[in-house]
Design a protein around this motif. Structure first.
Motif, PDB file in Angstrom:
ATOM      1  N   GLU A 241       3.038  13.820  14.374  1.00 46.96           N
ATOM      2  CA  GLU A 241       2.879  14.234  12.986  1.00 46.96           C
ATOM      3  C   GLU A 241       3.834  15.382  12.588  1.00 46.96           C
TER       4      GLU A 241
ATOM      5  N   ARG B 123      -5.345  12.696  25.772  1.00 50.02           N
ATOM      6  CA  ARG B 123      -5.256  12.010  24.624  1.00 50.02           C
ATOM      7  C   ARG B 123      -6.662  11.907  23.952  1.00 50.02           C
TER       8      ARG B 123
ATOM      9  N   LYS C 278      -2.786   5.606  14.425  1.00 51.50           N
ATOM     10  CA  LYS C 278      -2.804   5.517  15.956  1.00 51.50           C
ATOM     11  C   LYS C 278      -3.836   4.544  16.311  1.00 51.50           C
TER      12      LYS C 278
ATOM     13  N   ASP D  60      -7.315  14.844   8.684  1.00 48.28           N
ATOM     14  CA  ASP D  60      -6.129  14.412   9.097  1.00 48.28           C
ATOM     15  C   ASP D  60      -4.784  15.014   8.778  1.00 48.28           C
TER      16      ASP D  60
ATOM     17  N   LEU E 163     -17.653   6.911   9.194  1.00 46.18           N
ATOM     18  CA  LEU E 163     -16.584   6.713  10.075  1.00 46.18           C
ATOM     19  C   LEU E 163     -15.584   7.719   9.322  1.00 46.18           C
TER      20      LEU E 163
HETATM   21  N1  GDD Z   1      -4.665  15.362  19.124  1.00 50.20           N
HETATM   22  C1  GDD Z   1      -4.695  13.903  18.753  1.00 50.20           C
HETATM   23  N2  GDD Z   1      -4.846  13.082  19.581  1.00 50.20           N
HETATM   24  N3  GDD Z   1      -4.800  13.442  17.363  1.00 50.20           N
HETATM   25  C2  GDD Z   1      -4.821  12.440  17.070  1.00 50.20           C
HETATM   26  C3  GDD Z   1      -4.934  11.340  18.281  1.00 50.20           C
HETATM   27  C4  GDD Z   1      -4.995  11.753  19.760  1.00 50.20           C
HETATM   28  O1  GDD Z   1      -5.074  11.209  20.504  1.00 50.20           O
HETATM   29  N4  GDD Z   1      -4.959   9.959  17.691  1.00 50.20           N
HETATM   30  C5  GDD Z   1      -4.744  10.369  16.238  1.00 50.20           C
HETATM   31  N5  GDD Z   1      -4.607  11.510  16.266  1.00 50.20           N
HETATM   32  C6  GDD Z   1      -4.496  12.326  14.704  1.00 50.20           C
HETATM   33  C7  GDD Z   1      -3.513  11.699  13.709  1.00 50.20           C
HETATM   34  O2  GDD Z   1      -2.219  12.324  14.127  1.00 50.20           O
HETATM   35  C8  GDD Z   1      -4.010  12.008  12.683  1.00 50.20           C
HETATM   36  O3  GDD Z   1      -3.657  13.541  11.952  1.00 50.20           O
HETATM   37  C9  GDD Z   1      -5.284  11.909  12.629  1.00 50.20           C
HETATM   38  O4  GDD Z   1      -5.893  12.042  14.055  1.00 50.20           O
HETATM   39  C10 GDD Z   1      -5.832  10.528  12.283  1.00 50.20           C
HETATM   40  O5  GDD Z   1      -5.196   9.355  12.733  1.00 50.20           O
HETATM   41  P1  GDD Z   1      -4.411   8.257  12.087  1.00 50.20           P
HETATM   42  O6  GDD Z   1      -3.915   7.624  13.309  1.00 50.20           O
HETATM   43  O7  GDD Z   1      -3.980   8.584  10.905  1.00 50.20           O
HETATM   44  O8  GDD Z   1      -6.015   7.383  11.883  1.00 50.20           O
HETATM   45  P2  GDD Z   1      -6.358   6.431  10.595  1.00 50.20           P
HETATM   46  O9  GDD Z   1      -5.686   6.924   9.309  1.00 50.20           O
HETATM   47  O10 GDD Z   1      -5.840   4.891  11.015  1.00 50.20           O
HETATM   48  O11 GDD Z   1      -7.889   6.584  10.602  1.00 50.20           O
HETATM   49  C11 GDD Z   1      -8.474   7.450   9.810  1.00 50.20           C
HETATM   50  O12 GDD Z   1      -9.478   6.835   9.082  1.00 50.20           O
HETATM   51  C12 GDD Z   1     -10.601   6.347   9.740  1.00 50.20           C
HETATM   52  C13 GDD Z   1     -11.508   5.564   9.156  1.00 50.20           C
HETATM   53  O13 GDD Z   1     -11.018   4.750   8.427  1.00 50.20           O
HETATM   54  C14 GDD Z   1      -8.940   8.669  10.419  1.00 50.20           C
HETATM   55  O14 GDD Z   1      -9.509   9.507   9.481  1.00 50.20           O
HETATM   56  C15 GDD Z   1     -10.066   8.472  11.270  1.00 50.20           C
HETATM   57  O15 GDD Z   1     -10.637   9.820  11.653  1.00 50.20           O
HETATM   58  C16 GDD Z   1     -11.216   7.693  10.466  1.00 50.20           C
HETATM   59  O16 GDD Z   1     -12.457   7.228  11.385  1.00 50.20           O
END
Ligand code: GDD
Ligand code: MN
Length: 393
Positions: free
Chosen positions: A46, A102, A245, A124, A190
């Motif tokens: 990020e 991770r 991710k 996030d 969620l």
């Molecule tokens: N340190 C760390 N390790 N951070 C992570 C990891 C990891 O393995 N995987 C993801 N992140 C961080 C990303 O960098 C980002 O800041 C945040 O967690 C959310 O990850 P995204 O990959 O952007 O997830 P999303 O947008 O698909 O999912 C969002 O919506 C979901 C519900 O629909 C997130 O807010 C989820 O928490 C949520 O459940």
């Protein structure tokens, strides 16, 4: 102790403090200079987003003593370096770099545990969560109206328009399942966006899963009724830069969490996988046995021995690749693990026979006795191998 506290309380309204510091600490501070709100930002790749988020936090939290803890899982894009550079310019920002690990949930948990503040928020890094909600969230906690405030996309005033239709359906379905199975009544269980009294996390930190994405769901279902929950709506935005991710593995982790919580931690997804591998093992056993007897012309005893040896090795390999993929053994550890697994499985087979025989003596129904023996050995193999072969949780 009492005297100390008085001194600290007195410090709250110092006569000669600079106006800037007095303003920063705010009237809700316990002590001058203490941080009231830690904002935990889990990151994986990020680097382009966190400077923007930091700028927005500066604007959105005037008068609040906040800090930003970026918990980075050794992102290849150098997010940790960017985070440290931000911290060099603004002491409210720091980076917690984790190596060899991770997981969004684990990162959030470690961030919260590294905080010394009264309140902690998780947001996030990709700017999908509306940081302007942080102030109203904090107000609710300060007013003691709740122990945890959740940013919701699915209550009146909230929206998830940035979602694709497919992702919207999946999200709504997962929400339904979570509420139904876990007996919750949350509009957005969620959500990855929330704020809570940090002490609440300390209480059951050990019980929380560090895998997957569902830290909030885990906290709420582990805490049961002990937490007062409030929800505030917001509009879920599109990701600023980079890619999501969320993948199949994360979805499986989610299914596992629901299953575990629904059965009071009796059934885990790991255990289900372990059993499925066991069933595949039975198939392998019979294939090798029939090849041994019919094709190669071995005696039954030899073919049976060969089948057992192959089936156990097969189960070990599959469990290592699937059930315990996050703790996969390689090299010498693989060999040591395999030998240990042979030992455990032999004792499992003996206990299978003795329980089966004992049950048959009482019950006289062959399949009840057989099933009892099999269940006994599966549970034995699972429990002992999770302690001796794949050791961490
Ligand atoms: N340190 C760390 N390790 N951070 C992570 C990891 C990891 O393995 N995987 C993801 N992140 C961080 C990303 O960098 C980002 O800041 C945040 O967690 C959310 O990850 P995204 O990959 O952007 O997830 P999303 O947008 O698909 O999912 C969002 O919506 C979901 C519900 O629909 C997130 O807010 C989820 O928490 C949520 O459940
Ligand atoms: Mn995102």
């Amino acid at each position: 102790m009492a005297r100390k506290r008085t001194a600290a309380t007195k410090k709250k309204r110092p006569a000669g403090k600079s106006p800037a510091v007095a303003k920063e600490s705010g009237r809700h501070q316990a002590a001058a200079g203490a941080v009231e709100l830690s904002i935990i930002v889990p990151t994986f790749n990020e680097c382009e987003n966190i400077p923007v988020l930091a700028d927005r936090l500066r604007l959105t939290l005037p008068g609040v003593a906040w800090e930003m803890i970026i918990v980075d899982d050794d992102s290849p894009d150098g997010t940790a370096d960017v985070a440290r550079a931000l911290g060099a310019r603004d002491p409210r920002i720091r980076c917690l770099r984790r190596v060899g690990r991770r997981g969004l949930s684990g990162a959030c948990l470690e961030g919260m545990l590294a905080s010394n503040a009264r309140y902690a928020a998780v947001i996030d890094a990709d700017l999908q969560h509306d940081e302007r909600l942080l102030l109203p969230m904090l107000a609710k906690l300060r007013a003691d109206e709740a122990d945890i405030v959740i940013g919701t996309r699915y209550a009146e005033g909230g929206a998830a328009d940035s979602f694709s239709t497919k992702r919207k359906w999946i999200s709504l379905l997962a929400t339904r399942i979570a509420n139904k199975v876990l007996g919750l009544k949350l509009s957005d269980p969620l959500s990855g966006f929330f704020m809570l009294r940090r002490a609440a996390v300390e209480t059951f930190a050990r019980k929380l899963s560090t895998q997957g994405f569902k830290i909030l769901l885990d906290i709420i279902s582990t805490a049961g009724k002990s937490l007062r929950v409030a929800e505030l709506p917001y509009q879920f935005r599109s990701r600023h830069r980079g890619a999501s991710k969320l993948d199949t593995r994360i979805a499986l982790d989610y299914a596992g969490l629901v299953l575990a919580k629904a059965t009071s931690d009796l059934l885990s997804l790991r255990f289900i996988f372990f059993c499925l591998v066991g069933i595949v093992g039975i198939g392998v056993h019979f294939v090798v046995l029939s090849i041994g007897v019919a094709l190669i012309g071995l005696s039954f005893a030899w073919a049976q021995t060969l089948a057992i040896v192959v089936a156990i090795a097969n189960n070990f390999a599959l469990n290592n690749a699937i059930t315990y993929r996050d703790q996969r053994l390689t090299g010498v550890n693989y060999l040591v693990g395999l030998l240990t697994f042979y030992l455990i499985s032999s004792i499992g087979a003996l206990s299978n026979m003795s329980v089966g025989n004992w049950l048959f003596g009482h019950e006289q129904t062959w399949w009840v006795a057989g099933l009892g023996g099999a269940v006994m050995s599966v549970v034995w193999n699972y429990v002992i191998s999770s302690m001796m072969v794949w050791r961490s949780r």
